[in-house]
Design a protein around this motif. Structure first.
Motif, PDB file in Angstrom:
ATOM      1  N   GLY B 203       0.805  -1.222   0.000  1.00  0.00           N
ATOM      2  CA  GLY B 203       0.000   0.000   0.000  1.00  0.00           C
ATOM      3  C   GLY B 203       0.833   1.264   0.000  1.00  0.00           C
ATOM      4  N   GLY B 204       2.023   1.217  -0.583  1.00  0.00           N
ATOM      5  CA  GLY B 204       2.829   2.430  -0.694  1.00  0.00           C
ATOM      6  C   GLY B 204       3.458   2.878   0.609  1.00  0.00           C
ATOM      7  N   ARG B 205       3.283   2.089   1.662  1.00  0.00           N
ATOM      8  CA  ARG B 205       3.890   2.494   2.931  1.00  0.00           C
ATOM      9  C   ARG B 205       5.405   2.267   2.897  1.00  0.00           C
ATOM     10  N   VAL B 206       6.088   2.818   3.861  1.00  0.00           N
ATOM     11  CA  VAL B 206       7.548   2.838   3.798  1.00  0.00           C
ATOM     12  C   VAL B 206       8.159   2.426   5.142  1.00  0.00           C
ATOM     13  N   HIS B 207       9.420   2.025   5.096  1.00  0.00           N
ATOM     14  CA  HIS B 207      10.196   1.797   6.317  1.00  0.00           C
ATOM     15  C   HIS B 207      10.918   3.085   6.676  1.00  0.00           C
ATOM     16  N   GLN B 208      10.683   3.573   7.885  1.00  0.00           N
ATOM     17  CA  GLN B 208      11.341   4.805   8.316  1.00  0.00           C
ATOM     18  C   GLN B 208      12.269   4.501   9.485  1.00  0.00           C
ATOM     19  N   LEU B 209      13.450   5.091   9.424  1.00  0.00           N
ATOM     20  CA  LEU B 209      14.465   4.844  10.463  1.00  0.00           C
ATOM     21  C   LEU B 209      14.462   5.989  11.473  1.00  0.00           C
ATOM     22  N   TRP B 210      14.477   5.636  12.746  1.00  0.00           N
ATOM     23  CA  TRP B 210      14.426   6.633  13.820  1.00  0.00           C
ATOM     24  C   TRP B 210      15.619   6.504  14.737  1.00  0.00           C
ATOM     25  N   LEU B 211      16.049   7.675  15.235  1.00  0.00           N
ATOM     26  CA  LEU B 211      17.083   7.687  16.260  1.00  0.00           C
ATOM     27  C   LEU B 211      16.405   7.892  17.602  1.00  0.00           C
ATOM     28  N   MET B 212      16.677   7.010  18.550  1.00  0.00           N
ATOM     29  CA  MET B 212      16.080   7.124  19.863  1.00  0.00           C
ATOM     30  C   MET B 212      17.129   7.684  20.832  1.00  0.00           C
ATOM     31  N   PRO B 214      17.602   9.436  24.981  1.00  0.00           N
ATOM     32  CA  PRO B 214      16.906   9.555  26.263  1.00  0.00           C
ATOM     33  C   PRO B 214      16.320  10.952  26.419  1.00  0.00           C
ATOM     34  N   GLY B 215      15.094  11.026  26.880  1.00  0.00           N
ATOM     35  CA  GLY B 215      14.461  12.309  27.157  1.00  0.00           C
ATOM     36  C   GLY B 215      14.199  13.154  25.933  1.00  0.00           C
ATOM     37  N   ALA B 216      14.186  12.532  24.750  1.00  0.00           N
ATOM     38  CA  ALA B 216      13.900  13.307  23.544  1.00  0.00           C
ATOM     39  C   ALA B 216      12.986  12.488  22.643  1.00  0.00           C
ATOM     40  N   GLN B 217      12.275  13.183  21.776  1.00  0.00           N
ATOM     41  CA  GLN B 217      11.416  12.467  20.843  1.00  0.00           C
ATOM     42  C   GLN B 217      12.275  11.777  19.788  1.00  0.00           C
ATOM     43  N   PRO B 218      11.757  10.692  19.215  1.00  0.00           N
ATOM     44  CA  PRO B 218      12.503  10.032  18.144  1.00  0.00           C
ATOM     45  C   PRO B 218      12.775  11.022  17.002  1.00  0.00           C
ATOM     46  N   ARG B 219      13.970  10.906  16.422  1.00  0.00           N
ATOM     47  CA  ARG B 219      14.300  11.779  15.307  1.00  0.00           C
ATOM     48  C   ARG B 219      14.380  10.953  14.033  1.00  0.00           C
ATOM     49  N   SER B 220      13.700  11.421  12.988  1.00  0.00           N
ATOM     50  CA  SER B 220      13.735  10.666  11.740  1.00  0.00           C
ATOM     51  C   SER B 220      15.115  10.741  11.111  1.00  0.00           C
ATOM     52  N   LEU B 221      15.630   9.573  10.698  1.00  0.00           N
ATOM     53  CA  LEU B 221      16.917   9.542   9.998  1.00  0.00           C
ATOM     54  C   LEU B 221      16.718   9.294   8.514  1.00  0.00           C
ATOM     55  N   GLY B 222      15.450   9.136   8.105  1.00  0.00           N
ATOM     56  CA  GLY B 222      15.177   8.936   6.687  1.00  0.00           C
ATOM     57  C   GLY B 222      14.429   7.649   6.413  1.00  0.00           C
ATOM     58  N   LEU B 223      14.175   7.434   5.128  1.00  0.00           N
ATOM     59  CA  LEU B 223      13.430   6.246   4.720  1.00  0.00           C
ATOM     60  C   LEU B 223      14.401   5.190   4.218  1.00  0.00           C
ATOM     61  N   LEU B 224      14.118   3.935   4.577  1.00  0.00           N
ATOM     62  CA  LEU B 224      14.953   2.827   4.125  1.00  0.00           C
ATOM     63  C   LEU B 224      14.284   2.188   2.925  1.00  0.00           C
ATOM     64  N   LYS B 225      14.998   2.200   1.808  1.00  0.00           N
ATOM     65  CA  LYS B 225      14.427   1.618   0.608  1.00  0.00           C
ATOM     66  C   LYS B 225      15.030   0.232   0.397  1.00  0.00           C
ATOM     67  N   PRO B 253       6.384  12.689  10.587  1.00  0.00           N
ATOM     68  CA  PRO B 253       7.237  13.509  11.444  1.00  0.00           C
ATOM     69  C   PRO B 253       7.602  12.775  12.741  1.00  0.00           C
ATOM     70  N   GLN B 254       6.665  11.985  13.251  1.00  0.00           N
ATOM     71  CA  GLN B 254       6.921  11.161  14.435  1.00  0.00           C
ATOM     72  C   GLN B 254       6.371   9.758  14.159  1.00  0.00           C
ATOM     73  N   PRO B 255       6.936   8.733  14.785  1.00  0.00           N
ATOM     74  CA  PRO B 255       6.453   7.374  14.514  1.00  0.00           C
ATOM     75  C   PRO B 255       4.961   7.238  14.818  1.00  0.00           C
ATOM     76  N   THR B 256       4.246   6.544  13.932  1.00  0.00           N
ATOM     77  CA  THR B 256       2.815   6.318  14.172  1.00  0.00           C
ATOM     78  C   THR B 256       2.519   4.852  14.451  1.00  0.00           C
ATOM     79  N   THR B 257       3.548   4.011  14.375  1.00  0.00           N
ATOM     80  CA  THR B 257       3.342   2.584  14.659  1.00  0.00           C
ATOM     81  C   THR B 257       4.452   2.082  15.589  1.00  0.00           C
ATOM     82  N   GLN B 258       4.264   0.881  16.093  1.00  0.00           N
ATOM     83  CA  GLN B 258       5.302   0.255  16.925  1.00  0.00           C
ATOM     84  C   GLN B 258       6.498  -0.107  16.044  1.00  0.00           C
ATOM     85  N   PRO B 259       7.710  -0.041  16.605  1.00  0.00           N
ATOM     86  CA  PRO B 259       8.876  -0.453  15.825  1.00  0.00           C
ATOM     87  C   PRO B 259       8.775  -1.927  15.411  1.00  0.00           C
ATOM     88  N   ILE B 260       9.173  -2.218  14.171  1.00  0.00           N
ATOM     89  CA  ILE B 260       9.260  -3.621  13.780  1.00  0.00           C
ATOM     90  C   ILE B 260      10.607  -4.203  14.181  1.00  0.00           C
TER      91      ILE B 260
END
Lengths: 180, 272
Positions: B203-212, B214-225, B253-260
């Protein structure tokens, strides 16, 4: 060190890594072979072939395709099954059945060796399968029967056996979950 | 030519994983698997399941067996490394890395004992580096000049990470045998990340990589193709882990699902 790392070192001809890898996997390999082959002398023979083959063909291990342990145990299982089948084909079935009398079936074997969490867990999960799923999976994996032979023994159509095997494995996965 | 229709061949995945095919069928199915990614993926997963059955049978091997095997090994030559392009040896690729990355002496990192349900790091420098580097060479054919240029730029960035004196590798595998690999330098604050075995989400969805952190929101590192390596920079030394989620097309902008899948960065020198 872990099996994946060791196997890659073994592929480079490292004897010390092989000894360490042997320590990690000889128990699982030997146990699996003995479970399928049953005859103690033949089990040792097959296990020896498998462990030597690990040394020889470590160069063919590709970490992209799965874990080292999976690769090793798949190899061991394949060799054990080949041995059981050729023994059957050579008309040694009677001899095998005789061994069977000496060597207790699955449930007792698992009691006799030290009980591990994984063992308990696998058994519990096997118990949760339907009878046909469990028999399809265990006749093939532990007894070395082909799916055609399993179908014959259970008087089921081939398609049904294939489905039961698949459902059985998938349900095992769900039941075993993340316990690695 | 085959006696089996395609659907019939698909249904052989489970018997194959259980070694319950007769030799001719086994051969036919293996040939089919080469062109059937779905079958190969299914077999990989089912084989991992089958191996679980093996673990429950472990028993101590006789001491004499060890002596015989070790004696035989001393006089047995190893097979040559297979040459097929499709499975170019990971070992050979690994040796193209600096020794401290791919795990020749001295071992670069302290071992972290593990048992994380979602994700089990089999984390070794050697295997991890092999995983990452394997994918570097996997993407070559059918590229336009622009793509090749982008490729070359990324290769430079990757080379930069690899060349860092404190570059370390780690990787992990989830319950289905899918992998995440990272080579990172804490001083450079950069990392090369690859996924292996995760098919493109439907469905056109993507894998997105996040940096976790402490004490900060996850930061997007980009999409994994697919399995194309992603180079992440400006990670900061407080980074604790990487996570991958499935997100709507274009990413979130922020994760909307649980990490796989998640990978701790401690073993590669972060989070000090």
């Amino acid at each position: 060190m872990e099996a994946d790392e060791l196997l890659l070192l073994v592929a480079g001809g490292n004897h010390q890594a092989f000894e360490e890898l042997y320590g990690l996997v000889s128990g699982p390999v030997f146990g699996l072979v003995r479970r399928v082959v049953r005859d103690p002398a033949q089990s040792e023979e097959v296990a020896q072939e498998v462990l030597l083959e690990l040394w020889r063909s470590a160069t063919k291990f590709d970490p992209d395709r799965g874990s080292a342990l999976s690769w090793i145990l798949t190899l061991a299982h394949r060799r054990a099954v080949d041995r059981v089948r050729s023994a059957r084909a050579a008309g040694e079935r009677e001899q095998r059945e005789a061994w069977r009398a000496h060597f207790p079936a699955f449930d007792q074997v698992t009691e006799e060796v030290e009980a591990g969490l994984e063992r308990e867990w696998v058994r519990r999960c096997l118990d949760r399968l339907t009878e046909l799923q469990r028999q399809s999976v265990t006749l093939a994996y532990y007894e070395g029967y082909t799916y055609r032979e399993v179908a014959e023994r259970l008087s089921l159509p081939l398609g049904t056996v294939k489905t039961r095997m698949r459902d059985g494995l998938t349900r095992m996965r769900e039941c075993l979950g993340g316990v690695a | 030519m085959s006696l089996f229709r395609r659907e019939d061949l698909h249904s052989l995945a489970a018997p194959y994983a259980l070694d319950a095919l007769e030799p001719p069928e086994r051969v036919r199915f293996e040939r089919h698997m080469k062109d059937c990614d779905r079958c190969a993926a299914e077999v990989r997963a089912l084989s991992e399941d089958a191996v679980r059955l093996a673990w429950s049978t472990a028993a101590p091997a006789p001491a004499a067996l060890r002596d015989r095997v070790m004696a035989a090994v001393r006089t047995t030559a190893q097979d040559p490394v297979p040459q097929e392009a499709a499975r170019e040896p990971a070992r050979a690729r690994a040796t193209q890395l600096p020794p401290h990355v791919w795990g020749a002496q001295p071992p670069p990192r302290q071992r972290v004992r593990r048992r994380i349900p979602l994700f089990v790091p089999f984390a070794t420098a050697t295997a991890a580096a092999a995983l990452v580097v394997a994918s570097l060479f996997a993407v070559q054919a059918n590229r336009t000049q622009d793509e090749l240029n982008a490729e070359r730029d990324r290769s430079r960035e990757i080379a930069h990470v690899l060349a860092a004196p404190d570059a370390r590798a780690s990787s992990g595998r989830d319950g289905r045998g899918r992998t995440i690999g990272v080579i990172a330098s804490a001083t450079e604050g950069s990392a090369v990340v690859t996924l292996g075995g995760y098919s493109t989400p439907p469905g056109g969805r993507v894998h997105q990589l996040w940096l976790m952190r402490p004490g900060a929101q996850p930061r997007s590192l980009g999409l994994l193709k697919d399995d194309t390596p992603l180079v992440a920079t400006s990670l900061g030394s407080s980074a604790t882990s990487l996570a991958v989620t499935v997100e709507p097309a274009g990413g979130s902008p922020q994760p909307t699902t649980q990490p796989i899948v998640q990978l701790a960065l401690k073993s590669v020198g972060f989070g000090e």
